[in-house]
Design an enzyme around this catalytic site. Structure first.
Site, PDB file in Angstrom:
ATOM      1  N   GLU A   1     -14.383  -7.222  24.632  1.00  0.00           N
ATOM      2  CA  GLU A   1     -14.996  -5.984  25.109  1.00  0.00           C
ATOM      3  C   GLU A   1     -14.555  -5.638  26.537  1.00  0.00           C
ATOM      4  OE1 GLU A   1     -19.079  -5.686  22.440  1.00  0.00           O
ATOM      5  OE2 GLU A   1     -19.209  -6.612  24.418  1.00  0.00           O
TER       6      GLU A   1
ATOM      7  N   VAL B   1     -28.732  -9.355  15.354  1.00  0.00           N
ATOM      8  CA  VAL B   1     -28.058  -8.939  16.587  1.00  0.00           C
ATOM      9  C   VAL B   1     -27.951 -10.134  17.530  1.00  0.00           C
ATOM     10  CG1 VAL B   1     -28.177  -7.418  18.595  1.00  0.00           C
ATOM     11  CG2 VAL B   1     -28.913  -6.577  16.350  1.00  0.00           C
TER      12      VAL B   1
ATOM     13  N   ASP C   1     -23.089 -14.312  19.148  1.00  0.00           N
ATOM     14  CA  ASP C   1     -22.969 -14.648  20.569  1.00  0.00           C
ATOM     15  C   ASP C   1     -23.708 -15.937  20.896  1.00  0.00           C
ATOM     16  OD1 ASP C   1     -21.459 -12.367  21.000  1.00  0.00           O
ATOM     17  OD2 ASP C   1     -23.212 -11.135  21.474  1.00  0.00           O
TER      18      ASP C   1
END
Length: 290
Positions: free
Chosen positions: A132, A235, A239
């Site tokens: 990103e 979500v 990560d």
């Protein structure tokens, strides 16, 4: 040993909906205030909560969201000395839609993350990157890591082109199933970890959602099973996996043990809404591991 996370920090605007919209469809949902997110920030906080000494390098805007993101990292005990702030543009922003079954769709505006610059590494340090920020800066970060004798891990998320010779310089490449399929098509190989390792000449780990994870190294295929939990939303689960894996490898755990711990942390992240705020601490992960 310390962990350097070079990557994104993004304010997540979370919409809760009965179901996700179809193409061309508008649905009503419920949203709250922006929450801390972005793959880099999420992974840094996951690693810090797992007990790692984490440095974060990235860029936020000089806006309210930038202050919120900086504060979230500080509160998690992450060293933010290398976090830059710019007045040239807003902080990164994401629209995160989550349905009643915890599935999500996410759109990201990188904002200030496109101004993040690679930083110096410490000898022996583990360096964790994602996609990103600008690819050119990730490549520069990889060169700096290699020159310093650090160990680079790349989470190819979102899936974007990355030079094959640069992939070969990694300690580990981490992908989910969607990213693995994209890279396999790009390289003309199979989607499994073994095929991807042969095509990239680096060790590869593939997360398999509710089926756990697999990795391919010079010693062959490594598998780590899943943990059954009640899902609030997914979500940030990937990560959590990357951050805890990097923290575990930095502490010297073997890859299979690090993957099992990462599976447990990712499962716990799924039991809570949100991304960074859902990352478990080491004691919670230890409890699930038994």
């Amino acid at each position: 040993m310390s962990l350097l996370v070079f990557g994104s920090a993004v304010a997540d605007l979370l919409f809760r909906m009965d179901r996700l919209p179809r193409e061309g469809e508008t649905l009503l949902g419920e949203a709250g205030a922006p929450l801390p997110g972005g793959k880099g920030l999420n992974q840094a906080i996951a690693a810090a909560r797992d007990g790692a000494a984490v440095r974060f390098a990235g860029c936020v805007g000089t806006d309210a969201n930038g202050s919120m993101l900086h504060g979230a990292l500080d509160a998690a005990g992450v060293d933010t000395t290398l976090l830059a702030a710019t007045g040239a543009g807003p902080s990164g922003l994401a629209c995160v839609m989550v349905d009643a079954e915890g599935r999500n769709q996410i759109a990201v505006s990188p904002g200030a993350n496109l101004q993040a610059g690679a930083v110096s590494c410490l000898p022996g340090e583990t360096v964790l990157m994602q996609m990103e920020v600008r690819v050119e800066e990730n490549l520069r970060q990889l060169r700096l890591a290699r020159d310093a004798g650090a160990h680079a891990i790349l989470n190819l998320a979102p899936a974007l082109a990355f030079p094959r010779d640069a992939l070969a310089a990694l300690r580990l490449l981490v992908l989910n199933e969607t990213e693995a399929a994209w890279l396999a098509a790009h390289l003309g190989c199979g989607t499994g970890a073994i095929a991807l390792r042969a095509a990239t000449s680096t060790d590869v780990a593939v997360t398999l959602a509710e089926r756990g994870a697999e990795a391919a190294t010079t010693e062959g295929l490594i598998q780590a099973g899943p943990f059954a939990v009640r899902v609030a939303d997914t979500v940030g689960a990937g990560d959590a996996w990357c951050g805890v894996l990097a923290a575990s490898l930095g502490r010297g755990l073997p890859l299979q043990a690090a993957m099992r711990r990462a599976n447990a942390a990712a499962a716990l992240a799924c039991t809570r809404p949100g991304a960074a705020i859902a990352m478990p601490d080491a004691a919670q992960t230890d409890a699930l591991l038994g």
